[in-house]
Write a protein that holds these residues in place. Structure first.
Motif, PDB file in Angstrom:
ATOM      1  N   PRO A  86      68.157  51.553  22.876  1.00  0.00           N
ATOM      2  CA  PRO A  86      68.570  51.637  21.465  1.00  0.00           C
ATOM      3  C   PRO A  86      69.531  52.790  21.201  1.00  0.00           C
ATOM      4  N   ASN A  87      70.332  52.598  20.164  1.00  0.00           N
ATOM      5  CA  ASN A  87      71.413  53.518  19.845  1.00  0.00           C
ATOM      6  C   ASN A  87      70.951  54.967  19.712  1.00  0.00           C
ATOM      7  N   GLY A 227      56.659  51.646  29.335  1.00  0.00           N
ATOM      8  CA  GLY A 227      57.351  52.883  29.026  1.00  0.00           C
ATOM      9  C   GLY A 227      57.224  53.215  27.544  1.00  0.00           C
ATOM     10  N   SER A 228      57.796  54.340  27.164  1.00  0.00           N
ATOM     11  CA  SER A 228      57.776  54.746  25.767  1.00  0.00           C
ATOM     12  C   SER A 228      58.878  55.768  25.542  1.00  0.00           C
ATOM     13  N   TYR A 229      59.108  56.071  24.270  1.00  0.00           N
ATOM     14  CA  TYR A 229      60.077  57.115  23.934  1.00  0.00           C
ATOM     15  C   TYR A 229      59.328  58.358  23.490  1.00  0.00           C
ATOM     16  N   MET A 230      59.944  59.492  23.780  1.00  0.00           N
ATOM     17  CA  MET A 230      59.266  60.747  23.529  1.00  0.00           C
ATOM     18  C   MET A 230      60.270  61.714  22.903  1.00  0.00           C
ATOM     19  N   ALA A 231      59.961  62.183  21.700  1.00  0.00           N
ATOM     20  CA  ALA A 231      60.793  63.211  21.073  1.00  0.00           C
ATOM     21  C   ALA A 231      60.155  64.561  21.386  1.00  0.00           C
ATOM     22  N   TYR A 232      60.928  65.431  22.017  1.00  0.00           N
ATOM     23  CA  TYR A 232      60.430  66.781  22.337  1.00  0.00           C
ATOM     24  C   TYR A 232      60.930  67.746  21.278  1.00  0.00           C
ATOM     25  N   ARG A 233      60.056  68.629  20.797  1.00  0.00           N
ATOM     26  CA  ARG A 233      60.430  69.639  19.805  1.00  0.00           C
ATOM     27  C   ARG A 233      59.854  70.985  20.241  1.00  0.00           C
ATOM     28  N   ARG A 234      60.738  71.962  20.406  1.00  0.00           N
ATOM     29  CA  ARG A 234      60.294  73.334  20.686  1.00  0.00           C
ATOM     30  C   ARG A 234      60.370  74.093  19.364  1.00  0.00           C
ATOM     31  N   LEU A 235      59.207  74.362  18.817  1.00  0.00           N
ATOM     32  CA  LEU A 235      59.133  74.915  17.469  1.00  0.00           C
ATOM     33  C   LEU A 235      58.602  76.348  17.537  1.00  0.00           C
ATOM     34  N   MET A 329      52.632  58.242  15.373  1.00  0.00           N
ATOM     35  CA  MET A 329      53.091  58.686  16.691  1.00  0.00           C
ATOM     36  C   MET A 329      51.949  59.391  17.411  1.00  0.00           C
ATOM     37  N   ILE A 330      51.946  59.274  18.726  1.00  0.00           N
ATOM     38  CA  ILE A 330      50.987  60.031  19.531  1.00  0.00           C
ATOM     39  C   ILE A 330      51.559  61.432  19.709  1.00  0.00           C
ATOM     40  N   ARG A 331      50.715  62.444  19.528  1.00  0.00           N
ATOM     41  CA  ARG A 331      51.193  63.827  19.665  1.00  0.00           C
ATOM     42  C   ARG A 331      50.502  64.509  20.832  1.00  0.00           C
ATOM     43  N   ARG A 332      51.275  65.141  21.679  1.00  0.00           N
ATOM     44  CA  ARG A 332      50.731  66.011  22.736  1.00  0.00           C
ATOM     45  C   ARG A 332      51.489  67.330  22.629  1.00  0.00           C
ATOM     46  N   SER A 333      50.836  68.412  22.908  1.00  0.00           N
ATOM     47  CA  SER A 333      51.546  69.687  22.761  1.00  0.00           C
ATOM     48  C   SER A 333      50.871  70.790  23.552  1.00  0.00           C
ATOM     49  N   CYS A 359      56.386  57.369  20.782  1.00  0.00           N
ATOM     50  CA  CYS A 359      56.428  56.168  19.939  1.00  0.00           C
ATOM     51  C   CYS A 359      57.309  55.108  20.598  1.00  0.00           C
ATOM     52  N   ALA A 360      57.220  53.887  20.073  1.00  0.00           N
ATOM     53  CA  ALA A 360      58.016  52.794  20.639  1.00  0.00           C
ATOM     54  C   ALA A 360      59.402  52.709  20.017  1.00  0.00           C
ATOM     55  N   SER A 361      59.585  53.319  18.848  1.00  0.00           N
ATOM     56  CA  SER A 361      60.894  53.277  18.183  1.00  0.00           C
ATOM     57  C   SER A 361      61.198  54.638  17.584  1.00  0.00           C
ATOM     58  N   LEU A 362      62.144  55.339  18.183  1.00  0.00           N
ATOM     59  CA  LEU A 362      62.487  56.669  17.655  1.00  0.00           C
ATOM     60  C   LEU A 362      63.042  56.563  16.246  1.00  0.00           C
ATOM     61  N   VAL A 363      63.838  55.545  15.959  1.00  0.00           N
ATOM     62  CA  VAL A 363      64.470  55.460  14.635  1.00  0.00           C
ATOM     63  C   VAL A 363      63.451  55.098  13.561  1.00  0.00           C
ATOM     64  N   ARG A 364      62.509  54.220  13.889  1.00  0.00           N
ATOM     65  CA  ARG A 364      61.546  53.777  12.877  1.00  0.00           C
ATOM     66  C   ARG A 364      60.385  54.759  12.714  1.00  0.00           C
ATOM     67  N   GLN A 365      60.032  55.463  13.768  1.00  0.00           N
ATOM     68  CA  GLN A 365      58.867  56.332  13.693  1.00  0.00           C
ATOM     69  C   GLN A 365      59.283  57.812  13.623  1.00  0.00           C
ATOM     70  N   PHE A 366      59.791  58.375  14.700  1.00  0.00           N
ATOM     71  CA  PHE A 366      60.105  59.804  14.706  1.00  0.00           C
ATOM     72  C   PHE A 366      61.200  60.173  13.694  1.00  0.00           C
ATOM     73  N   GLU A 367      62.308  59.438  13.711  1.00  0.00           N
ATOM     74  CA  GLU A 367      63.415  59.809  12.823  1.00  0.00           C
ATOM     75  C   GLU A 367      63.051  59.581  11.359  1.00  0.00           C
ATOM     76  N   PHE A 368      62.248  58.551  11.101  1.00  0.00           N
ATOM     77  CA  PHE A 368      61.791  58.352   9.719  1.00  0.00           C
ATOM     78  C   PHE A 368      60.974  59.561   9.273  1.00  0.00           C
ATOM     79  N   ALA A 369      60.049  60.004  10.115  1.00  0.00           N
ATOM     80  CA  ALA A 369      59.198  61.145   9.743  1.00  0.00           C
ATOM     81  C   ALA A 369      60.041  62.375   9.449  1.00  0.00           C
ATOM     82  N   GLN A 370      61.053  62.614  10.272  1.00  0.00           N
ATOM     83  CA  GLN A 370      61.922  63.778  10.061  1.00  0.00           C
ATOM     84  C   GLN A 370      62.775  63.625   8.803  1.00  0.00           C
ATOM     85  N   ASN A 371      63.399  62.451   8.691  1.00  0.00           N
ATOM     86  CA  ASN A 371      64.419  62.210   7.664  1.00  0.00           C
ATOM     87  C   ASN A 371      63.813  62.013   6.273  1.00  0.00           C
TER      88      ASN A 371
END
Lengths: 441, 187
Positions: A86-87, A227-235, A329-333, A359-371
């Motif tokens: 995906p884009n 497989g899955s997509y994983m957004a990494y955030r160093r906060l 989203m599943i969270r591990r940290s 998550c399975a869709s970065l745009v629908r799950q992670f990016e939605f949560a951020q945006n």
């Protein structure tokens, strides 16, 4: 229902591990051959969910591997396959910073560790039971890198839990994670209030999602399945700033704890404000069968207990937003950096949390949560507000605490955290990892 | 300039909008974010109707009327003020216009809107339009792109009470009703 293939799914998706330390290592492949040679030696170390469930008391270390889109290309994945991803994944997190609200001090030009660069190709996630095991594993990996010229370490982040060690928490002291989504077929005991067991396709590729669809999967299937997509955030967490703010804006220790709870939506013990609005209830906070068993729409519609803009209410709005289960989203940290002792002024040392949102869709799950949920000032008509804990803050925004007769408005909220880097990774199944080692140029 | 959040609702306002539909490109998850104007956010989808499908679309108007009557909050996720549907032919064939005025940029709740369109049958009306993806049931992203591709931005918008959200309107009316009730109790 399609059964989950536990023996092919990297364990990070389905099981937490009892780690106190670890390391995230970020790598770059100078040639496809070098990358694949390194990968071939790493694959046997990566455990499936089945493996970890059966052997969690045997091993002292747990390894997961994931790749950026540039990393898949660097391993020799062909252009047709690359185009099937995906884009948003192809663009990468740094390129989507404006959409995510990662601006100002959180913008990619300030990121550390080479995370914003196109030469970031892979991450090794090492979780270790203790420091001795972490050091041993790092030594073995260093030796592997020495045998694989053409594979470079861009940076690493060493993890270290802080006291108390009986439960997971961040540097601010908040128990975390609490509200993990649950998956059908995972065998987990259902947690009251956790949203029910969701379709695996919300998190893992190759399975039907909550709409019953298996849509827009990358090809070939051997690469995408399990497989899955994983957004990494160093906060980075500004512990000194946070404590100073509480002291300057609340009366006494109890008032400070309540203000900290208002920001989070839960007391630092994990007890939710909806169930414990006036005083902390550590027993409730530690009880997974009770600490999620509430809603907002009927139990706290105006936010008198839990402010509408608090972190937990934004990231899991439960019954107050449409289709919340399509955003989970599943969270591990893991935490990094030394603890800041109570009563000590901020020492300028970076400390924080390195987290993965899976998550399975970065745009629908992670990016939605951020945006929409974290960095949107229109969220719930709150106006000049972002998430007080992990939203982008520049010192000009507010935080409103509903209260009778008149609400309390905190103006000019400082940044309690700052994003120091991030990336989008693809977390392949084990068969897919082996497939990647067999690619040809 | 786009809305800066400080406009006075007592002062009517008009806003001329550039050809692109926005002043500065702000990216949303699926494409450009269109600005909030004195007439709030909006979406204006125009697409050609398949030959012979006019009545099917008109009939769907009654279906949506019934759906809202049966469940008044069925469209709540869209954060709407108003919805207007038109069918018109100005010489290039029959076209369908879906005009919505609402309180959030469409990009933000795109997936919720698509799900709602499907559950209420709005999507079914869209299947009578040229270019609508045949695989819309299994490919939500194709539906999202169809909607975005057929968005026609305004070049002027006006608000008599600018920038007021429907929630603010409802709050004011609830407050008015509460005061009326209070005064009744004082008689």
């Amino acid at each position: 229902m399609t059964e989950l293939e536990f023996d092919d799914i990297q364990h990070i998706m389905l099981t937490g591990t009892p780690h106190l330390t670890g390391r995230y290592e970020f790598l770059s492949f100078d040639t496809p051959e070098a990358g694949r040679a390194w990968l071939a030696e790493m694959v046997p170390l990566v455990q499936s969910a089945t493996d970890v469930r059966e052997t969690v008391n045997v091993f002292k270390r747990w390894v997961n591997l994931a790749f950026t889109w540039n990393g898949l290309r660097a391993l020799g994945v062909d252009e047709n396959t690359l185009a099937s991803f995906p884009n948003e994944f192809r663009e990468g997190m740094a390129s989507r910073a404006d959409i995510l609200g990662d601006t100002g001090a959180a913008a990619p030009e300030h990121w550390v560790g080479g995370l914003a660069g196109d030469d970031l190709h892979a991450i090794v996630i090492l979780f270790a039971r203790d420091e001795e095991e972490r050091v041993r594993c790092v030594g073995e990996h260093d030796a592997l890198l020495a045998r694989c010229p053409g594979v470079r370490t861009l940076s690493h982040l060493d993890l270290a839990a802080t006291a108390p060690f009986e439960y997971d928490h961040d540097h601010f002291g908040y128990r975390d994670p609490i509200s993990q989504p649950q998956m059908k077929g995972s065998g987990e005991v259902l947690i009251p209030g956790a949203g029910g067991a969701l379709a695996p396709g919300e998190f893992i590729l190759g399975y039907p999602d909550e709409e019953g669809l298996v849509a827009n999967q990358p090809t070939p299937e051997v690469l995408s399945r399990n497989g899955s997509y994983m957004a990494y955030r160093r906060l980075e967490e500004h512990v000194g700033v946070f404590r100073d703010y509480l002291k300057q804006n609340a009366e006494g220790a109890e008032g400070q704890e309540l203000l900290a709870a208002k920001f989070m939506g839960r007391w630092r013990s994990g007890a939710p404000l909806v169930l414990a609005p006036e005083h902390d209830d550590p027993e409730l906070g530690a009880d997974p069968m009770r600490n999620n068993d509430f809603d907002y729409g009927t139990m706290d519609p105006h936010g008198y207990a839990c402010p509408l803009g608090s972190h937990a209410r934004r990231l899991n709005p439960r019954d107050t937003e449409p289709n919340p289960n399509r955003r989970r989203m599943i969270r591990r940290s893991g935490t990094y950096g030394p603890p800041l002792p109570e009563g000590v002024a901020d020492d300028g040392v970076e400390r924080g949390v390195g987290m993965f949102l899976i998550c399975a869709s970065l745009v629908r799950q992670f990016e939605f949560a951020q945006n929409v949920w974290i960095n949107d000032s229109a969220f719930k008509d709150l106006g000049n507000e972002h998430d007080p804990i992990c939203g982008t803050q520049d010192g000009t925004m507010d935080f409103k605490i509903p209260k009778r007769p008149i609400r309390k408005v905190h103006k000019g909220l400082p940044a309690f955290t700052t994003l120091r880097g991030g990336a989008y990774f693809f977390l392949p199944g084990l068969a897919a990892l082996r497939y990647l080692t067999t690619l040809e140029n | 300039m786009a809305h800066n959040g400080n406009n006075d609702w007592t002062r009517p306002a008009a806003l001329a909008i550039p050809r692109e539909g926005y002043f500065e490109l702000t990216r949303g998850r699926y494409g450009p974010v269109f600005p909030r104007t004195p007439a709030c956010y909006g979406f204006n989808i125009i697409a050609k109707v398949l030959d012979g499908h006019e009545q099917a679309i008109r009939d769907y108007g009654k279906q949506l009327e019934a759906a809202v009557a049966a469940q008044p909050d069925v469209l709540a996720p869209l954060k709407l003020h108003y919805l207007r549907w038109n069918l018109f032919d100005v010489g290039s064939g029959l076209h369908f216009q879906y005009q919505g005025i609402f309180d959030t940029d469409f990009d933000k709740y795109t997936e919720d809107a698509v799900k709602l369109f499907s559950s209420t049958g709005i999507t079914t009306a869209f299947t009578h339009l040229e270019g609508f993806p045949e695989d819309w049931k299994t490919n939500p992203e194709a539906f999202i792109m169809f909607v975005r591709d057929h968005q026609v931005p305004s070049f002027l918008e006006y608000g008599e009470y600018p920038y007021v959200t429907s929630e603010e309107v409802k709050k004011a009316l609830r407050l008015k009703a509460a005061f009326a009730h209070m005064l009744d109790q004082m008689q």
